[in-house]
Design a protein around this motif. Structure first.
Motif, PDB file in Angstrom:
ATOM      1  N   VAL A 107     102.001  -5.760  53.408  1.00 55.13           N
ATOM      2  CA  VAL A 107     100.668  -5.724  54.006  1.00 55.13           C
ATOM      3  C   VAL A 107      99.905  -4.494  53.542  1.00 55.13           C
ATOM      4  N   ASP A 108      98.606  -4.549  53.716  1.00 63.38           N
ATOM      5  CA  ASP A 108      97.764  -3.390  53.445  1.00 63.38           C
ATOM      6  C   ASP A 108      98.055  -2.345  54.512  1.00 63.38           C
ATOM      7  N   GLY A 112      97.722   3.548  57.889  1.00 67.74           N
ATOM      8  CA  GLY A 112      99.118   3.923  58.027  1.00 67.74           C
ATOM      9  C   GLY A 112      99.886   3.012  58.962  1.00 67.74           C
ATOM     10  N   LEU A 113     101.197   2.920  58.701  1.00 70.39           N
ATOM     11  CA  LEU A 113     102.098   2.133  59.532  1.00 70.39           C
ATOM     12  C   LEU A 113     103.160   3.058  60.120  1.00 70.39           C
ATOM     13  N   PRO A 114     103.844   2.612  61.175  1.00 69.51           N
ATOM     14  CA  PRO A 114     104.957   3.420  61.690  1.00 69.51           C
ATOM     15  C   PRO A 114     106.019   3.612  60.618  1.00 69.51           C
ATOM     16  N   ARG A 154     107.625  -4.953  62.734  1.00 73.87           N
ATOM     17  CA  ARG A 154     107.906  -3.541  62.533  1.00 73.87           C
ATOM     18  C   ARG A 154     107.975  -3.258  61.034  1.00 73.87           C
ATOM     19  N   ALA A 155     107.815  -1.995  60.681  1.00 76.15           N
ATOM     20  CA  ALA A 155     107.931  -1.599  59.281  1.00 76.15           C
ATOM     21  C   ALA A 155     109.360  -1.788  58.816  1.00 76.15           C
ATOM     22  N   GLY A 171     100.247  -0.658  49.954  1.00 79.07           N
ATOM     23  CA  GLY A 171     100.971  -1.738  50.615  1.00 79.07           C
ATOM     24  C   GLY A 171     102.250  -1.241  51.258  1.00 79.07           C
ATOM     25  N   ALA A 172     102.670  -1.911  52.321  1.00 81.37           N
ATOM     26  CA  ALA A 172     103.882  -1.543  53.030  1.00 81.37           C
ATOM     27  C   ALA A 172     104.645  -2.814  53.385  1.00 81.37           C
ATOM     28  N   ARG A 173     105.953  -2.750  53.267  1.00 82.13           N
ATOM     29  CA  ARG A 173     106.804  -3.894  53.588  1.00 82.13           C
ATOM     30  C   ARG A 173     107.061  -3.920  55.092  1.00 82.13           C
TER      31      ARG A 173
END
Length: 241
Positions: A107-108, A112-114, A154-155, A171-173
């Motif tokens: 995802v974009d 920021g993500l956890p 969740r990340a 991007g982050a998985r």
């Protein structure tokens, strides 16, 4: 993703030369297949949309019945029944939320993500989803008309995934678990919280869509009880991205 208790048996429709679906498991009651991105689960409208996973399956497992579906752009695990009794039992299990499903997506990251912590609690997206009748087949978050829709997410650590097919930028998985099974639920929910899935032609901004050559969403895990014996079954498919 929506289970169908009364789906027709998979009707022939694929060209004779269509490749056989990748099969992870088969017995007298069910098959578990790996659907590639870009292939329909069931036939669409018009002669150009008859090639699909169910039609290909019917060429190799006569009588194969659809139990649930993935979006055309989504890849990953699909279970099909080989007779009406298994279809009914599996359909009931999906409807009763007795099938554990997990997806992997990129995802974009946005703002920021956890941190990717395997011990971190899952977060929930509890936003009702309704049909966007003016832009069908799209869906929207609608507090007044939407049906209850719940996604756990969740990340995820990047280990186990192949290099991304396009520069993911920020991007982050993530790992996604749909508790309900609304059409386009994961795509709508991730876009709604500001993290659209890369390559999503329906719900991501053009710049996010362009960062991958396909929708980076993969059905990676299925677990359920065997419809005849009750034995626990579990299947895993690593994402191709």
């Amino acid at each position: 993703m929506n289970p169908s208790l009364h789906a027709d048996p998979a009707a022939p429709g694929s060209p004779p030369t269509a490749p056989a679906p990748e099969c992870l498991f088969a017995d007298d009651d069910l098959i578990v297949l790996a659907k590639p991105s870009g292939l329909l689960c069931v036939p669409g409208r018009g002669p150009g949309k008859q090639d699909c996973l169910s039609a290909r399956a019917a060429q190799h497992w006569p009588g194969a019945c659809v139990v649930h579906r993935l979006d055309q752009a989504t890849s990953g695990l699909v279970v099909m029944a080989l007779h009406a009794g298994a279809q009914r039992a599996l359909g009931n299990a999906f409807a009763a939320r007795q099938v554990h499903k997990r997806y992997v997506a990129v995802v974009d990251a946005g703002s920021g993500l956890p941190e990717a912590d395997p011990d971190a609690p899952w977060q929930e997206i509890d936003l009702p989803i309704a049909a966007d009748w003016e832009r069908r087949p799209l869906r929207i978050v609608d507090a007044a008309l939407g049906k209850p829709s719940l996604t756990r997410w969740r990340a995820a650590p990047p280990e186990g995934g192949a290099p991304l097919p396009a520069d993911p930028g920020s991007g982050a998985r993530v790992l996604l678990e749909p508790v309900t099974g609304r059409t386009h639920q994961l795509r709508v929910h991730m876009a709604a919280i500001g993290h659209p899935i890369l390559g999503d032609a329906l719900y991501a901004p053009a710049a996010v869509q362009a960062r991958a050559p396909r929708l980076l969403l993969h059905a990676a895990h299925l677990a359920f009880a065997h419809p005849r014996t009750g034995a626990p079954l579990q299947f895993d498919s690593p994402p191709p991205f």
